[in-house]
Design an enzyme around this catalytic site. Structure first.
Site, PDB file in Angstrom:
ATOM      1  N   TYR A 142       0.864  -1.188   0.000  1.00  8.76           N
ATOM      2  CA  TYR A 142       0.000   0.000   0.000  1.00  8.76           C
ATOM      3  C   TYR A 142       0.895   1.231   0.000  1.00  8.76           C
ATOM      4  CZ  TYR A 142      -3.600   3.400   1.252  1.00  8.76           C
ATOM      5  OH  TYR A 142      -4.437   4.480   1.249  1.00  8.76           O
ATOM      6  N   ASP A 237       9.322   2.573   0.167  1.00  9.33           N
ATOM      7  CA  ASP A 237       8.232   3.284   0.840  1.00  9.33           C
ATOM      8  C   ASP A 237       8.360   3.005   2.343  1.00  9.33           C
ATOM      9  OD1 ASP A 237       4.600   3.485   0.479  1.00  9.33           O
ATOM     10  OD2 ASP A 237       5.973   4.191   2.030  1.00  9.33           O
ATOM     11  N   LYS A 265       4.076   9.662   8.686  1.00 10.21           N
ATOM     12  CA  LYS A 265       3.785   9.171  10.038  1.00 10.21           C
ATOM     13  C   LYS A 265       4.730   9.716  11.117  1.00 10.21           C
ATOM     14  CE  LYS A 265       1.734   4.985   8.064  1.00 10.21           C
ATOM     15  NZ  LYS A 265       0.294   5.026   8.258  1.00 10.21           N
TER      16      LYS A 265
END
Ligand code: KE4
Length: 425
Positions: A142, A237, A265
């Site tokens: 994702y 990622d 994050k």
């Protein structure tokens, strides 16, 4: 009806599914999501005053726990000086330097407002730098909700059974190739066929969006070798793994140097942030230094930068040692409790990212993850929630342990998990 139920009914009238991000809607586990009104340390408090030990951690940012005083106080001071300037500010330089100092592969970095923006921008840059169109991702990976990535995507897309989203055009989808995670042979075969048209490979160096699936030995090394030989871009990622699984993320843990890295994050300490960075000659192609356009009203927002600066300052070796220790206690305890109850599970984790799969097999890719018993996960999830432990509401996500989860909280979690496994017999 309790307050969360009432709030959820109201929310569903004006917000699609009653939420602002699909996975929060409890579709995979059913029931009403508690509406949280405050959090402190590793505890969430909902609108009815019920407390939960938190293993969502806002999906990764809250590595130090919620409302950490050093971060809160720095934000209060920053808010008093305004919330956004739309001009350069010293804070973005300080945070950029802190990341460049920690991550050797990053010589230059651009801040944006989400991981999605960062991955979209990095792929645009890779296509511009190579003059090629195709990107390679992995099923269950994702990378946010950019069109190029919503093909066999993980996280909420898999949770909701829409891994390939309507609305993504054939043209866009035609430039994305999806392979099996950990299958380096499949990557070799694809490159033999199409290597000349591939701009980039984007990979979660530790997959966290099909549940936690670590890279098999040789997988990341193989990607690095292939990208070197075909002169295309390897994008790590690290939105989830960055500054989470090690002080300099997964690229430090596995000693692989990507060409571009995606962050998010943790670097925003809970405020909206994303970033992409890498080799200077690549990043210098980004406007206004180069021709590749990317922009953002709130990019480098002073509040997000301050929260990120304070977070990285606090993330020293002792915190990682503590996270390793408490996460290992949790992993081993979960295995022990399930064994006692005779419930087959596989617990997979790297650092403070952990997933309980209801299967007796190792999970190496999305097929393996999908073959686990997700109904049983839902039962486990709801038992834990009803007993004050809030796991991520999907078997395709990672539990996050924070520095605020002390041994007594971990032990309490394990006691409740033991009862949960017993209830599944
Ligand atoms: P955001 O656009 O949500 O900031 O970041 C997208 C993203 C990119 N890359 C990785 C590896 C990610 O894990 C994410 C977002 N993670 C999910 C949780 N698995 C966010 C939770 C949600 O979608 O609500």
């Amino acid at each position: 009806m309790n307050k969360s139920e009432r709030l959820f009914n109201e929310a569903r009238k004006i917000l699609p599914g009653g939420v602002n991000s699909p996975v929060r809607a409890f579709k995979a586990v059913s029931g009403t999501p508690p509406f949280i009104v405050s959090a402190k340390g590793c505890i969430l408090t909902d609108a009815d005053g019920k407390e939960y030990i938190d293993y969502i951690g806002s999906w990764g940012p809250m590595i130090l726990g919620h409302a950490r005083p050093e971060i809160t106080n720095a934000l209060i001071e920053a808010v008093r000086k305004g919330t956004s300037y739309g001009t350069p500010s010293p804070f973005e330089v300080v945070l950029a330097q802190a990341i460049v100092n920690r991550v050797p592969s990053v010589e230059k970095i651009r801040f944006v407002n989400s991981g999605t923006e960062a991955t979209m921008s990095a792929v645009r840059l890779a296509r511009a730098a190579t003059g090629k169109d195709v990107i390679v991702k992995f099923a269950g990976g994702y990378h946010g909700h950019g069109d190029s990535f919503l093909i066999q995507a993980g996280s909420g897309a898999t949770t909701l059974g829409i891994p390939t989203s309507p609305g993504v055009t054939r043209g866009v989808a035609g430039d994305t190739r999806v392979l099996r995670y950990n299958d380096i042979e499949a990557v070799n075969n694809l490159f033999r066929r199409e290597g000349k048209s591939i701009a980039a490979v984007i990979v979660e160096p530790v997959a966290g969006n099909m549940g936690v699936v670590p890279p098999q030995p040789g997988f990341l090394e193989g990607l690095r070798e292939i990208c070197d030989s075909y002169e295309n871009i390897l994008i790590f990622d690290e939105v989830m793994t960055g500054f989470r699984v090690a002080k300099a993320g997964a690229q430090q843990l596995y000693d692989i140097k990507p060409d571009l890295t995606i962050f998010g994050k943790v670097i925003g300490g809970g405020l909206p942030v994303g970033a992409y960075g890498g080799r200077a000659e690549l990043m210098s192609m980004i406007a206004p230094e180069g021709p590749v356009y990317q922009a953002g009203t709130l990019s480098g927002n002073p509040l997000a930068m301050v929260a990120g600066i304070e977070t990285l300052k606090l993330l020293d070796d002792s915190v990682y040692e503590k996270l390793e220790k408490s996460s290992a206690i949790l992993r081993e305890g979960l295995i022990r409790q399930a064994e006692k109850a005779g419930i087959p599970i596989t617990v997979q984790g790297v650092g403070s990212m952990i997933t309980v799969f209801f299967t007796d097999k190792q999970v190496e890719n999305l097929e393996d993850a999908s073959a686990a018993d997700h109904h049983r996960f839902a039962e486990f999830f709801n038992f834990m929630l009803n007993n004050g432990v809030h796991l991520p509401p999907s078997g395709y996500e990672a539990c996050f342990v924070s520095a605020a989860h002390d041994e007594s909280v971990i032990q309490k979690t394990l006691d409740i998990a033991g009862k949960a496994f017993e209830s599944l017999k």
